[in-house]
Scaffold this motif. Sequence first.
Motif, mmCIF file in Angstrom:
data_model
loop_
_atom_site.group_PDB
_atom_site.id
_atom_site.type_symbol
_atom_site.label_atom_id
_atom_site.label_comp_id
_atom_site.label_asym_id
_atom_site.label_seq_id
_atom_site.Cartn_x
_atom_site.Cartn_y
_atom_site.Cartn_z
ATOM 1 N N LEU A 69 9.663 -7.184 7.752
ATOM 2 C CA LEU A 69 9.647 -7.932 6.498
ATOM 3 C C LEU A 69 10.499 -7.292 5.405
ATOM 4 O O LEU A 69 10.742 -7.918 4.372
ATOM 5 C CB LEU A 69 8.211 -8.104 5.999
ATOM 6 N N GLY A 70 10.930 -6.054 5.614
ATOM 7 C CA GLY A 70 11.852 -5.440 4.665
ATOM 8 C C GLY A 70 11.210 -4.740 3.490
ATOM 9 O O GLY A 70 11.883 -4.456 2.493
ATOM 10 N N PHE A 71 9.909 -4.440 3.569
ATOM 11 C CA PHE A 71 9.235 -3.716 2.497
ATOM 12 C C PHE A 71 9.615 -2.237 2.524
ATOM 13 O O PHE A 71 9.966 -1.686 3.572
ATOM 14 C CB PHE A 71 7.712 -3.827 2.646
ATOM 15 N N GLU A 72 9.506 -1.606 1.368
ATOM 16 C CA GLU A 72 9.587 -0.148 1.283
ATOM 17 C C GLU A 72 8.155 0.390 1.290
ATOM 18 O O GLU A 72 7.315 -0.072 0.514
ATOM 19 C CB GLU A 72 10.300 0.284 0.007
ATOM 20 N N VAL A 73 7.864 1.336 2.164
ATOM 21 C CA VAL A 73 6.493 1.825 2.335
ATOM 22 C C VAL A 73 6.412 3.291 1.921
ATOM 23 O O VAL A 73 7.216 4.116 2.354
ATOM 24 C CB VAL A 73 6.024 1.666 3.796
ATOM 25 N N LYS A 74 5.425 3.593 1.067
ATOM 26 C CA LYS A 74 5.188 4.964 0.626
ATOM 27 C C LYS A 74 3.710 5.303 0.782
ATOM 28 O O LYS A 74 2.846 4.449 0.614
ATOM 29 C CB LYS A 74 5.607 5.139 -0.839
ATOM 30 N N GLN A 75 3.439 6.557 1.083
ATOM 31 C CA GLN A 75 2.056 7.004 1.242
ATOM 32 C C GLN A 75 1.529 7.553 -0.080
ATOM 33 O O GLN A 75 2.257 8.178 -0.849
ATOM 34 C CB GLN A 75 1.967 8.090 2.312
ATOM 35 N N HIS A 76 0.256 7.268 -0.358
ATOM 36 C CA HIS A 76 -0.406 7.880 -1.503
ATOM 37 C C HIS A 76 -1.830 8.240 -1.105
ATOM 38 O O HIS A 76 -2.190 8.170 0.076
ATOM 39 C CB HIS A 76 -0.366 6.969 -2.734
ATOM 40 N N GLN A 77 -2.664 8.611 -2.051
ATOM 41 C CA GLN A 77 -3.971 9.186 -1.736
ATOM 42 C C GLN A 77 -4.876 8.255 -0.941
ATOM 43 O O GLN A 77 -5.539 8.674 0.011
ATOM 44 C CB GLN A 77 -4.688 9.602 -3.031
#
Length: 315
Positions: free
Chosen positions: A91-99
């Motif tokens: 889908l072209g999302f940017e994925v980032k990890q957080h708490q």
Amino acid sequence: MANSNLPERPSLEHLKKLAKTRLQQLRVSDPDAQLATALLHVAREQGYPSWRALKARVDAQPKAKKIVNPVMRFLATANIERSIAFYRDVLGFEVKQHQSGYEATLGPARIEIGKEAFAPGDLNLKNPQPPGSTIMFLQSHDVVATHAAIRARGASPSEIQKVNWIKMRMFEVRDPDGNVVWFGQSYHQGQDSPSRRDAQPHGIRRALPELPFDNVAAAVDYYRDILGFRINYQQDDLGVMDRDAITVLLIARTEQHKGIGSFGTYVSDVDALYAELLARNAHILGEPVSYPWGLRNFCLLDLEGNRITFSQTFE
């Protein structure tokens, strides 16, 4: 073009302003200099033999496939790695990890992804949704391009449908957990903005041509198979046919509706459309012709002689 001096995402409006500036310069030494000469100068400075070639290059640049409405969803998943891969790579999302999990963003759209019965702590949801029960809607600037991109990345989106009651063209795709993601675009987008409505005191928006036929069913097949339209609605004496931003009504020829009909429509690339319809064996009356008043067009006749003119403006 190998020697093009254009930037990565050129602006046609900027190039037109350059041409107007160049025209003022030309008229210092030649008071009779015309805009066409200035346009040619600008085109050659950018490495193109003509303004038409330069404009074709600018028009052909890929349009940004932007999501235009802000949205926030909390998405439960049975397999985080699998979901991340889908939203990022398909889908072209940017994925980032957080708490508390992962955040996927695409323009203003944001999705929080978490494991199974996921609910961020600050929301204190008592009944978080299980995987596969979420439905999301994202509005796109260009639903056709978005659909093509998602399909090219290996997904199987549904066909684009025109949903009349909400006036949108939409398709859906399901993520690995079975959650439904809808992408939609208003099919009046760019044509019926509030500013344009306000400028038109009688509220006239666009034409809806009616063409008469002795055999409506055959006409529907012809407009679909030869002219590339999609069937919006069909009954014995009526066919509602859509292609891009226009709708045409194919009606039964009666005493009230008799004779031969005709209509004209503007297109973005008249030569490309000519080539497409020629390959489909449409009854075209000649190659596209450019006229001094800034129109380039061609005409065709449908299976019962109704005439359609396709036109493109140029400078």
